[in-house]
Motif scaffolding. Structure first.
Motif, PDB file in Angstrom:
ATOM      1  N   ILE A  13       6.588  39.721 -67.799  1.00 47.22           N
ATOM      2  CA  ILE A  13       7.946  39.190 -67.696  1.00 47.22           C
ATOM      3  C   ILE A  13       7.895  37.752 -68.198  1.00 47.22           C
ATOM      4  O   ILE A  13       7.216  36.912 -67.620  1.00 47.22           O
ATOM      5  CB  ILE A  13       8.459  39.268 -66.252  1.00 47.22           C
ATOM      6  CG1 ILE A  13       8.481  40.736 -65.798  1.00 47.22           C
ATOM      7  CG2 ILE A  13       9.845  38.644 -66.145  1.00 47.22           C
ATOM      8  CD1 ILE A  13       8.793  40.929 -64.334  1.00 47.22           C
ATOM      9  N   TYR A  14       8.569  37.504 -69.315  1.00 45.57           N
ATOM     10  CA  TYR A  14       8.536  36.199 -69.971  1.00 45.57           C
ATOM     11  C   TYR A  14       9.567  35.267 -69.368  1.00 45.57           C
ATOM     12  O   TYR A  14      10.579  35.737 -68.868  1.00 45.57           O
ATOM     13  CB  TYR A  14       8.783  36.373 -71.478  1.00 45.57           C
ATOM     14  CG  TYR A  14       7.705  37.178 -72.145  1.00 45.57           C
ATOM     15  CD1 TYR A  14       6.511  36.584 -72.502  1.00 45.57           C
ATOM     16  CD2 TYR A  14       7.864  38.533 -72.386  1.00 45.57           C
ATOM     17  CE1 TYR A  14       5.502  37.315 -73.110  1.00 45.57           C
ATOM     18  CE2 TYR A  14       6.861  39.271 -72.984  1.00 45.57           C
ATOM     19  CZ  TYR A  14       5.680  38.657 -73.339  1.00 45.57           C
ATOM     20  OH  TYR A  14       4.682  39.389 -73.925  1.00 45.57           O
ATOM     21  N   PRO A  15       9.341  33.961 -69.396  1.00 45.86           N
ATOM     22  CA  PRO A  15       8.227  33.244 -70.004  1.00 45.86           C
ATOM     23  C   PRO A  15       6.985  33.269 -69.107  1.00 45.86           C
ATOM     24  O   PRO A  15       7.099  33.370 -67.887  1.00 45.86           O
ATOM     25  CB  PRO A  15       8.752  31.817 -70.161  1.00 45.86           C
ATOM     26  CG  PRO A  15       9.764  31.668 -69.079  1.00 45.86           C
ATOM     27  CD  PRO A  15      10.362  33.030 -68.870  1.00 45.86           C
ATOM     28  N   VAL A  16       5.813  33.199 -69.744  1.00 46.35           N
ATOM     29  CA  VAL A  16       4.529  33.134 -69.044  1.00 46.35           C
ATOM     30  C   VAL A  16       3.671  32.056 -69.690  1.00 46.35           C
ATOM     31  O   VAL A  16       3.778  31.790 -70.876  1.00 46.35           O
ATOM     32  CB  VAL A  16       3.762  34.476 -69.061  1.00 46.35           C
ATOM     33  CG1 VAL A  16       4.486  35.542 -68.287  1.00 46.35           C
ATOM     34  CG2 VAL A  16       3.478  34.946 -70.460  1.00 46.35           C
ATOM     35  N   ALA A  17       2.818  31.457 -68.882  1.00 44.14           N
ATOM     36  CA  ALA A  17       1.903  30.426 -69.382  1.00 44.14           C
ATOM     37  C   ALA A  17       0.523  31.037 -69.576  1.00 44.14           C
ATOM     38  O   ALA A  17       0.097  31.884 -68.797  1.00 44.14           O
ATOM     39  CB  ALA A  17       1.831  29.263 -68.405  1.00 44.14           C
ATOM     40  N   ARG A  18      -0.151  30.587 -70.620  1.00 45.40           N
ATOM     41  CA  ARG A  18      -1.513  31.035 -70.905  1.00 45.40           C
ATOM     42  C   ARG A  18      -2.334  29.836 -71.348  1.00 45.40           C
ATOM     43  O   ARG A  18      -1.814  28.898 -71.951  1.00 45.40           O
ATOM     44  CB  ARG A  18      -1.545  32.082 -72.029  1.00 45.40           C
ATOM     45  CG  ARG A  18      -0.766  33.353 -71.740  1.00 45.40           C
ATOM     46  CD  ARG A  18      -1.513  34.238 -70.781  1.00 45.40           C
ATOM     47  NE  ARG A  18      -0.953  35.566 -70.724  1.00 45.40           N
ATOM     48  CZ  ARG A  18      -0.167  35.996 -69.741  1.00 45.40           C
ATOM     49  NH1 ARG A  18       0.167  35.187 -68.755  1.00 45.40           N
ATOM     50  NH2 ARG A  18       0.293  37.226 -69.743  1.00 45.40           N
ATOM     51  N   ILE A  19      -3.640  29.892 -71.084  1.00 42.74           N
ATOM     52  CA  ILE A  19      -4.561  28.865 -71.549  1.00 42.74           C
ATOM     53  C   ILE A  19      -5.565  29.522 -72.494  1.00 42.74           C
ATOM     54  O   ILE A  19      -6.031  30.634 -72.240  1.00 42.74           O
ATOM     55  CB  ILE A  19      -5.275  28.145 -70.388  1.00 42.74           C
ATOM     56  CG1 ILE A  19      -6.087  26.951 -70.900  1.00 42.74           C
ATOM     57  CG2 ILE A  19      -6.123  29.097 -69.572  1.00 42.74           C
ATOM     58  CD1 ILE A  19      -6.572  26.012 -69.812  1.00 42.74           C
ATOM     59  N   SER A  20      -5.845  28.853 -73.596  1.00 39.33           N
ATOM     60  CA  SER A  20      -6.819  29.348 -74.559  1.00 39.33           C
ATOM     61  C   SER A  20      -8.208  29.245 -73.931  1.00 39.33           C
ATOM     62  O   SER A  20      -8.608  28.178 -73.463  1.00 39.33           O
ATOM     63  CB  SER A  20      -6.765  28.511 -75.834  1.00 39.33           C
ATOM     64  OG  SER A  20      -7.956  28.630 -76.568  1.00 39.33           O
ATOM     65  N   PRO A  56      -1.240  37.736 -79.435  1.00 42.68           N
ATOM     66  CA  PRO A  56      -0.296  38.242 -78.434  1.00 42.68           C
ATOM     67  C   PRO A  56      -0.649  37.732 -77.037  1.00 42.68           C
ATOM     68  O   PRO A  56      -1.805  37.440 -76.743  1.00 42.68           O
ATOM     69  CB  PRO A  56      -0.466  39.756 -78.514  1.00 42.68           C
ATOM     70  CG  PRO A  56      -1.087  40.020 -79.833  1.00 42.68           C
ATOM     71  CD  PRO A  56      -1.895  38.805 -80.176  1.00 42.68           C
ATOM     72  N   SER A  57       0.361  37.664 -76.177  1.00 40.21           N
ATOM     73  CA  SER A  57       0.175  37.110 -74.839  1.00 40.21           C
ATOM     74  C   SER A  57      -0.830  37.881 -73.994  1.00 40.21           C
ATOM     75  O   SER A  57      -1.407  37.335 -73.066  1.00 40.21           O
ATOM     76  CB  SER A  57       1.514  37.061 -74.107  1.00 40.21           C
ATOM     77  OG  SER A  57       2.096  38.343 -74.051  1.00 40.21           O
ATOM     78  N   ASP A  58      -1.081  39.158 -74.321  1.00 48.94           N
ATOM     79  CA  ASP A  58      -2.040  39.942 -73.545  1.00 48.94           C
ATOM     80  C   ASP A  58      -3.415  40.029 -74.220  1.00 48.94           C
ATOM     81  O   ASP A  58      -4.272  40.793 -73.815  1.00 48.94           O
ATOM     82  CB  ASP A  58      -1.491  41.336 -73.257  1.00 48.94           C
ATOM     83  CG  ASP A  58      -1.206  42.128 -74.525  1.00 48.94           C
ATOM     84  OD1 ASP A  58      -1.286  41.558 -75.640  1.00 48.94           O
ATOM     85  OD2 ASP A  58      -0.884  43.321 -74.407  1.00 48.94           O
ATOM     86  N   GLU A  63      -6.069  33.283 -71.034  1.00 53.39           N
ATOM     87  CA  GLU A  63      -6.214  33.499 -69.604  1.00 53.39           C
ATOM     88  C   GLU A  63      -4.878  33.116 -68.972  1.00 53.39           C
ATOM     89  O   GLU A  63      -4.263  32.109 -69.351  1.00 53.39           O
ATOM     90  CB  GLU A  63      -7.319  32.622 -69.047  1.00 53.39           C
ATOM     91  CG  GLU A  63      -7.540  32.777 -67.567  1.00 53.39           C
ATOM     92  CD  GLU A  63      -8.692  31.942 -67.052  1.00 53.39           C
ATOM     93  OE1 GLU A  63      -9.178  32.247 -65.977  1.00 53.39           O
ATOM     94  OE2 GLU A  63      -9.084  30.967 -67.714  1.00 53.39           O
ATOM     95  N   SER A  64      -4.429  33.915 -68.011  1.00 54.26           N
ATOM     96  CA  SER A  64      -3.181  33.610 -67.322  1.00 54.26           C
ATOM     97  C   SER A  64      -3.327  32.372 -66.467  1.00 54.26           C
ATOM     98  O   SER A  64      -4.373  32.157 -65.848  1.00 54.26           O
ATOM     99  CB  SER A  64      -2.769  34.786 -66.409  1.00 54.26           C
ATOM    100  OG  SER A  64      -2.515  35.915 -67.179  1.00 54.26           O
ATOM    101  N   VAL A  65      -2.296  31.544 -66.444  1.00 49.96           N
ATOM    102  CA  VAL A  65      -2.259  30.375 -65.561  1.00 49.96           C
ATOM    103  C   VAL A  65      -0.870  30.255 -64.961  1.00 49.96           C
ATOM    104  O   VAL A  65       0.107  30.716 -65.540  1.00 49.96           O
ATOM    105  CB  VAL A  65      -2.608  29.054 -66.299  1.00 49.96           C
ATOM    106  CG1 VAL A  65      -4.060  29.020 -66.697  1.00 49.96           C
ATOM    107  CG2 VAL A  65      -1.734  28.810 -67.505  1.00 49.96           C
TER     108      VAL A  65
END
Length: 71
Positions: A13-20, A56-58, A63-65
């Motif tokens: 469910i967007y928006p989502v934050a991710r870290i490289s 892509p976000s997945d 990594e999810s944050v």
């Protein structure tokens, strides 16, 4: 006998934050590939830059944050 069942992907469910995982920059995904840079870390990116061609976000690149945006 062993039966292996692939788990369904969790719906994002967007928006989502991710870290490289490699470069440690943080982005906010608005859709699967539409991102804005939140924290560029030492990646050479700039805060506020928007991209539509990232992993892509997945992807395992991310990594999810959890983040909280205030102000």
């Amino acid at each position: 006998m062993l039966k292996v069942t692939k788990l369904p992907k969790e719906k994002i469910i967007y928006p989502v934050a991710r870290i490289s995982l490699e470069y440690r920059f943080i982005v906010l995904f608005f859709s699967e590939r539409d991102v804005v840079v939140i924290d560029p870390a030492k990646s050479g990116l700039k805060s506020g830059d928007r991209y539509t061609d990232h992993y892509p976000s997945d992807s395992p690149f991310w990594e999810s944050v959890d983040i909280t945006i205030t102000g």
